[in-house]
Write a protein that holds these residues in place. Sequence first.
Motif, mmCIF file in Angstrom:
data_model
loop_
_atom_site.group_PDB
_atom_site.id
_atom_site.type_symbol
_atom_site.label_atom_id
_atom_site.label_comp_id
_atom_site.label_asym_id
_atom_site.label_seq_id
_atom_site.Cartn_x
_atom_site.Cartn_y
_atom_site.Cartn_z
ATOM 1 N N LEU A 194 0.843 -1.189 0.000
ATOM 2 C CA LEU A 194 0.000 0.000 0.000
ATOM 3 C C LEU A 194 0.878 1.239 0.000
ATOM 4 O O LEU A 194 1.841 1.337 0.765
ATOM 5 C CB LEU A 194 -0.911 0.027 1.239
ATOM 6 C CG LEU A 194 -2.270 -0.651 1.152
ATOM 7 C CD1 LEU A 194 -2.994 -0.519 2.486
ATOM 8 C CD2 LEU A 194 -3.115 -0.064 0.031
ATOM 9 N N LEU A 195 0.545 2.204 -0.863
ATOM 10 C CA LEU A 195 1.272 3.458 -0.960
ATOM 11 C C LEU A 195 0.438 4.580 -0.358
ATOM 12 O O LEU A 195 -0.744 4.713 -0.667
ATOM 13 C CB LEU A 195 1.586 3.790 -2.417
ATOM 14 C CG LEU A 195 2.392 2.744 -3.199
ATOM 15 C CD1 LEU A 195 2.410 3.100 -4.674
ATOM 16 C CD2 LEU A 195 3.809 2.648 -2.660
ATOM 17 N N ALA A 196 1.061 5.394 0.484
ATOM 18 C CA ALA A 196 0.371 6.529 1.090
ATOM 19 C C ALA A 196 1.220 7.780 0.905
ATOM 20 O O ALA A 196 2.341 7.850 1.410
ATOM 21 C CB ALA A 196 0.126 6.288 2.578
ATOM 22 N N GLY A 197 0.710 8.745 0.139
ATOM 23 C CA GLY A 197 1.431 9.984 -0.079
ATOM 24 C C GLY A 197 2.434 9.940 -1.210
ATOM 25 O O GLY A 197 3.273 10.831 -1.337
ATOM 26 N N ALA A 198 2.364 8.917 -2.054
ATOM 27 C CA ALA A 198 3.271 8.815 -3.195
ATOM 28 C C ALA A 198 2.631 9.462 -4.424
ATOM 29 O O ALA A 198 1.443 9.777 -4.442
ATOM 30 C CB ALA A 198 3.606 7.352 -3.477
ATOM 31 N N SER A 199 3.427 9.660 -5.467
ATOM 32 C CA SER A 199 2.913 10.250 -6.696
ATOM 33 C C SER A 199 1.908 9.314 -7.360
ATOM 34 O O SER A 199 1.913 8.099 -7.110
ATOM 35 C CB SER A 199 4.061 10.552 -7.661
ATOM 36 O OG SER A 199 4.762 9.369 -7.976
ATOM 37 N N LYS A 200 1.083 9.861 -8.231
ATOM 38 C CA LYS A 200 0.002 9.081 -8.837
ATOM 39 C C LYS A 200 0.506 7.944 -9.714
ATOM 40 O O LYS A 200 -0.160 6.909 -9.855
ATOM 41 C CB LYS A 200 -0.910 10.003 -9.645
ATOM 42 C CG LYS A 200 -1.689 10.994 -8.786
ATOM 43 C CD LYS A 200 -2.611 11.847 -9.639
ATOM 44 C CE LYS A 200 -3.415 12.811 -8.759
ATOM 45 N NZ LYS A 200 -4.315 13.680 -9.552
ATOM 46 N N ASP A 201 1.657 8.149 -10.339
ATOM 47 C CA ASP A 201 2.127 7.105 -11.256
ATOM 48 C C ASP A 201 2.982 6.046 -10.562
ATOM 49 O O ASP A 201 3.410 5.085 -11.198
ATOM 50 C CB ASP A 201 2.915 7.719 -12.408
ATOM 51 C CG ASP A 201 4.238 8.332 -11.964
ATOM 52 O OD1 ASP A 201 5.112 8.517 -12.819
ATOM 53 O OD2 ASP A 201 4.381 8.614 -10.759
ATOM 54 N N MET A 202 3.240 6.222 -9.268
ATOM 55 C CA MET A 202 4.084 5.248 -8.578
ATOM 56 C C MET A 202 3.432 3.873 -8.534
ATOM 57 O O MET A 202 4.104 2.843 -8.658
ATOM 58 C CB MET A 202 4.411 5.722 -7.158
ATOM 59 C CG MET A 202 5.415 4.844 -6.423
ATOM 60 S SD MET A 202 7.029 4.713 -7.249
ATOM 61 C CE MET A 202 7.692 6.361 -6.909
ATOM 62 N N GLN A 203 2.114 3.827 -8.353
ATOM 63 C CA GLN A 203 1.408 2.542 -8.343
ATOM 64 C C GLN A 203 1.606 1.806 -9.670
ATOM 65 O O GLN A 203 1.875 0.601 -9.689
ATOM 66 C CB GLN A 203 -0.081 2.755 -8.084
ATOM 67 C CG GLN A 203 -0.888 1.459 -8.052
ATOM 68 C CD GLN A 203 -2.376 1.706 -7.804
ATOM 69 O OE1 GLN A 203 -2.821 2.849 -7.759
ATOM 70 N NE2 GLN A 203 -3.122 0.633 -7.639
ATOM 71 N N LYS A 204 1.515 2.544 -10.784
ATOM 72 C CA LYS A 204 1.707 1.924 -12.094
ATOM 73 C C LYS A 204 3.142 1.450 -12.275
ATOM 74 O O LYS A 204 3.388 0.376 -12.840
ATOM 75 C CB LYS A 204 1.348 2.920 -13.197
ATOM 76 C CG LYS A 204 -0.127 3.278 -13.257
ATOM 77 C CD LYS A 204 -0.409 4.246 -14.395
ATOM 78 C CE LYS A 204 -1.888 4.593 -14.463
ATOM 79 N NZ LYS A 204 -2.169 5.557 -15.559
#
Length: 201
Positions: A57-67
């Motif tokens: 789970l990512l919290a506070g990361a940039s929008k493209d980090m998940q991709k």
Amino acid sequence: MLDGVRLADWRTAGLHALAASYLSREDTSRLLIIGDSPLIPRLACAYAAVRNFTSILLAGASKDMQKRLSGLPALKKVHIGTTAEIHDAQEGADMICIAGPDKDTGNHHHLTYLDPPAGCHIDVVDANASLPTDLQEEGRLFTTDLKSPPLTHLEWAADLKDLTQGNKAGRRYYGQRTLFLHGNRTAVADYALATHIFLRS
């Protein structure tokens, strides 16, 4: 020739994954990453080399980090998600990585709310993160080199040399909370990585 920036990135990811291999529970499967940093993909892959994650789970990361993470071969079997509810997300985390400042605000996290569950390992990559005093005092603390610990007023259990040589124990029991903060003395890791690359080339 070696690229100094990439060498430092690999070194940092390797140090934190090495610490996680000694300090996180062997059944660790859920990772929460707080904040944003260009190191996150390398960190996540390094962590995945020592622990079998099922979710990140990512919290506070940039929008493209998940991709970016979802496209990495090392994480192809890992569910990658995002959350704005860090307080709730920490309750289900086996391991928490404090990676850097929040992407949207640029602020380093003042983690007064951080109260991980029993048995959680907290890996602090962001040296400017503000950790709760209770967590620092109650957790079992580790760093890279006890000759130069990041916070001299705290009681440190061991450093990476102690752990890797078997001189000190890492996690003492299943429900213990462990905390790793890297110090400034990490040049030996640069030499070790350079030697490793040289010997394999």
